[in-house]
Write a protein that holds these residues in place. Structure first.
Motif, PDB file in Angstrom:
ATOM      1  N   GLU A  72      93.695  51.597  17.257  1.00  0.00           N
ATOM      2  CA  GLU A  72      93.023  51.543  18.451  1.00  0.00           C
ATOM      3  C   GLU A  72      91.411  51.706  18.499  1.00  0.00           C
ATOM      4  N   GLU A  73      91.115  52.638  17.395  1.00  0.00           N
ATOM      5  CA  GLU A  73      89.662  53.055  17.140  1.00  0.00           C
ATOM      6  C   GLU A  73      89.000  51.796  16.587  1.00  0.00           C
ATOM      7  N   THR A  77      90.436  56.718  23.743  1.00  0.00           N
ATOM      8  CA  THR A  77      90.329  55.398  23.004  1.00  0.00           C
ATOM      9  C   THR A  77      90.238  54.174  23.716  1.00  0.00           C
ATOM     10  N   GLN A 118      87.598  60.435  18.538  1.00  0.00           N
ATOM     11  CA  GLN A 118      88.638  60.300  17.498  1.00  0.00           C
ATOM     12  C   GLN A 118      88.205  61.555  16.112  1.00  0.00           C
TER      13      GLN A 118
END
Length: 108
Positions: free
Chosen positions: A67-68, A44, A89
């Motif tokens: 984070e994504e 990520t 993810q």
């Protein structure tokens, strides 16, 4: 068995099937699927595994983490708020047996 269909704007499709769970990014990189780079290896830390998830699967995916969310602001291709995800993810084969995604024209 996990099945991931990668679709391209020109109508081409690439299907990857796996016996073990894998992220959309990892499956693509290992199978040599064009258009998925995965520069950070699934940490990520980049947005080079950006995909547009088919609407039929949107409600079956994990929630986007902080984070994504941050990395999705850095995608080379335009972000689609309802469909853009990082392929690193989303794991297919662990509760989600199949998915179809559109690959952006560019990742970098």
């Amino acid at each position: 068995m996990a099945k991931i269909v990668y679709r391209y704007r020109d109508g081409a499709r690439r299907t990857v099937e796996r016996d073990t769970p894998a992220s959309i990014m990892r499956a693509a990189v290992e199978a040599g699927v064009p258009g998925i780079v995965g520069e950070c290896g699934g940490q990520t830390m980049c947005a080079t595994c950006h995909v547009y998830v088919d609407d039929a699967y949107a409600g079956r995916l994990p929630v986007i983490g902080d984070e994504e969310e941050e990395m999705l602001e850095c995608t080379a291709a335009p972000r689609d708020a309802g469909r853009s995800r990082l392929g690193c993810q989303i794991v297919v084969g662990a509760g989600l047996d199949e998915i179809e995604v559109d690959v952006p024209d560019t990742q970098i």
